[in-house]
Scaffold this active site. Sequence first.
Site, mmCIF file in Angstrom:
data_model
loop_
_atom_site.group_PDB
_atom_site.id
_atom_site.type_symbol
_atom_site.label_atom_id
_atom_site.label_comp_id
_atom_site.label_asym_id
_atom_site.label_seq_id
_atom_site.Cartn_x
_atom_site.Cartn_y
_atom_site.Cartn_z
ATOM 1 N N ARG A 145 -23.320 -6.690 -17.452
ATOM 2 C CA ARG A 145 -24.185 -5.797 -18.244
ATOM 3 C C ARG A 145 -24.466 -4.582 -17.380
ATOM 4 O O ARG A 145 -25.008 -4.707 -16.268
ATOM 5 C CB ARG A 145 -25.482 -6.495 -18.637
ATOM 6 C CG ARG A 145 -26.532 -5.536 -19.162
ATOM 7 C CD ARG A 145 -27.705 -6.195 -19.821
ATOM 8 N NE ARG A 145 -27.332 -6.721 -21.117
ATOM 9 C CZ ARG A 145 -28.206 -7.096 -22.054
ATOM 10 N NH1 ARG A 145 -29.508 -7.004 -21.822
ATOM 11 N NH2 ARG A 145 -27.795 -7.568 -23.209
ATOM 12 N N HIS A 198 -21.927 -3.193 -27.561
ATOM 13 C CA HIS A 198 -22.497 -4.535 -27.346
ATOM 14 C C HIS A 198 -21.673 -5.530 -28.184
ATOM 15 O O HIS A 198 -22.167 -6.124 -29.143
ATOM 16 C CB HIS A 198 -23.967 -4.552 -27.755
ATOM 17 C CG HIS A 198 -24.763 -5.688 -27.194
ATOM 18 N ND1 HIS A 198 -24.223 -6.636 -26.343
ATOM 19 C CD2 HIS A 198 -26.069 -6.054 -27.363
ATOM 20 C CE1 HIS A 198 -25.165 -7.512 -26.017
ATOM 21 N NE2 HIS A 198 -26.284 -7.182 -26.618
ATOM 22 N N GLN A 241 -22.734 -9.322 -29.028
ATOM 23 C CA GLN A 241 -23.846 -9.443 -29.980
ATOM 24 C C GLN A 241 -23.333 -9.325 -31.411
ATOM 25 O O GLN A 241 -23.767 -10.055 -32.306
ATOM 26 C CB GLN A 241 -24.878 -8.340 -29.697
ATOM 27 C CG GLN A 241 -26.020 -8.290 -30.691
ATOM 28 C CD GLN A 241 -27.061 -9.383 -30.472
ATOM 29 O OE1 GLN A 241 -27.587 -9.517 -29.381
ATOM 30 N NE2 GLN A 241 -27.350 -10.156 -31.511
ATOM 31 N N ASP A 261 -32.292 -1.467 -34.516
ATOM 32 C CA ASP A 261 -32.431 -1.764 -33.084
ATOM 33 C C ASP A 261 -33.521 -0.834 -32.554
ATOM 34 O O ASP A 261 -33.960 0.088 -33.252
ATOM 35 C CB ASP A 261 -31.072 -1.508 -32.404
ATOM 36 C CG ASP A 261 -31.022 -1.980 -30.959
ATOM 37 O OD1 ASP A 261 -31.957 -2.671 -30.509
ATOM 38 O OD2 ASP A 261 -30.036 -1.653 -30.268
ATOM 39 N N CYS A 302 -30.990 -7.309 -33.012
ATOM 40 C CA CYS A 302 -30.435 -8.021 -31.850
ATOM 41 C C CYS A 302 -31.533 -8.510 -30.908
ATOM 42 O O CYS A 302 -31.296 -9.408 -30.116
ATOM 43 C CB CYS A 302 -29.436 -7.141 -31.122
ATOM 44 S SG CYS A 302 -30.165 -5.681 -30.360
ATOM 45 N N ARG A 343 -25.755 -16.232 -30.343
ATOM 46 C CA ARG A 343 -25.198 -15.672 -29.110
ATOM 47 C C ARG A 343 -24.522 -16.777 -28.311
ATOM 48 O O ARG A 343 -23.449 -16.586 -27.744
ATOM 49 C CB ARG A 343 -26.314 -15.034 -28.262
ATOM 50 C CG ARG A 343 -26.998 -13.830 -28.876
ATOM 51 C CD ARG A 343 -26.067 -12.644 -28.945
ATOM 52 N NE ARG A 343 -25.566 -12.287 -27.627
ATOM 53 C CZ ARG A 343 -26.235 -11.535 -26.737
ATOM 54 N NH1 ARG A 343 -27.422 -11.028 -27.050
ATOM 55 N NH2 ARG A 343 -25.699 -11.237 -25.558
HETATM 56 N N1 NVA Z 1 -29.672 -1.026 -27.787
HETATM 57 C C1 NVA Z 1 -30.443 -1.909 -26.952
HETATM 58 C C2 NVA Z 1 -29.964 -3.314 -27.106
HETATM 59 C C3 NVA Z 1 -30.702 -4.330 -26.291
HETATM 60 C C4 NVA Z 1 -30.130 -5.688 -26.396
HETATM 61 C C5 NVA Z 1 -30.350 -1.465 -25.503
HETATM 62 O O1 NVA Z 1 -29.244 -1.075 -25.084
HETATM 63 O O2 NVA Z 1 -31.358 -1.472 -24.804
HETATM 64 N N1 CP Z 2 -29.859 -8.835 -27.664
HETATM 65 C C1 CP Z 2 -29.750 -8.895 -26.330
HETATM 66 O O1 CP Z 2 -28.713 -8.587 -25.764
HETATM 67 O O2 CP Z 2 -30.866 -9.356 -25.701
HETATM 68 P P1 CP Z 2 -31.172 -9.320 -24.129
HETATM 69 O O3 CP Z 2 -31.344 -7.885 -23.741
HETATM 70 O O4 CP Z 2 -32.428 -10.110 -23.983
HETATM 71 O O5 CP Z 2 -30.020 -9.937 -23.401
#
Ligand code: NVA
Ligand code: CP
Length: 302
Positions: free
Chosen positions: A103, A130, A133, A217, A257, A285
């Site tokens: 990540r 992502h 997800q 989101d 998500c 997930r």
């Molecule tokens: N769009 C959000 C998703 C978190 C799982 C982010 O990138 O923070």
């Molecule tokens: N939806 C998602 O990826 O959650 P986290 O940021 O908690 O991993």
Amino acid sequence: MACHFLKLSDFSGDTLRHILERAKTIKKGLYAGERYEPFKGKVLIMVFEKASTRTRVSFETGFYQLGGNVINLQSQGSQIGRSESIADTARVISRMGDLIMMRTFGQDRLLEMANNSRVPVINGLTNEYHPVQILADIETYEEHCGPITGKTVAWVGDANNMSYSWIEAAKLLGFTLNFSAPKGYELDPALTLAGDHLKIFDDPIECCRGADLVTTDVWTSMGYEEENAKRREAFAKWQVNAECMAVANPGALFMHCLPAHRGEEVTADVIDGPQSVVWDEAENRLHAQKAIMEYCLLGKVE
Ligand code: NVA
Ligand code: CP
């Protein structure tokens, strides 16, 4: 044949469909109490440069359930946080682990990991995509409502990693993605797969009209926190609320998500209401990522 999982459009619709069907089969097996441990003796190394709850727990639980062991590396507390390059990190950790989940910020950092790794690398979220997800989301939609092909998904909110992966999935799996964001926060054409699977709306309510699934989101994704105040103002109208759900198709689902901000991108009555499937979505997930990891390490298991 081992392969990376960096974005959905690296795969054919048939391959994504195979992974989705495996996710459903693996889930059924787990619920039936069957042991499936193809990763005995294998190690997953997770690299987090951003925070996580679901991704961390679902990848770790999933790999353990498939028989393997997991190492969790955070940028703070590893040499990545002290400027060791991603390329050098990849060269080292891929001589030890069998699979890497990362990540990070830009997709370029993920590519640097993949291009220097001896083992498959999975995208656990970048600024741009992502993908893991979205497969969990589609698994969830299909569990509740049947095949997503031919359906309409409404995206209300930021042009972010989630939205770009939704657009890719729409093209590959044959559904329509309605998209609405405020002026100044439109899609980046360089990341958007063009085609008639994508419909853009100025008005978030019109975006939701006739949709089978409404999703959103956070207004501010990780890495963009300094824009928070400005975004709160710009996105005020891009909130999924009862009015959005009322113009969607009867029986439409709501997904997010997570983590969610009730009162910002979604109202509490929607996310905690009867059309919301966010907890199934979060659980999936686990199952979807097991199928992705299986595909990356073992190819198409029939
Ligand atoms: N769009 C959000 C998703 C978190 C799982 C982010 O990138 O923070
Ligand atoms: N939806 C998602 O990826 O959650 P986290 O940021 O908690 O991993």
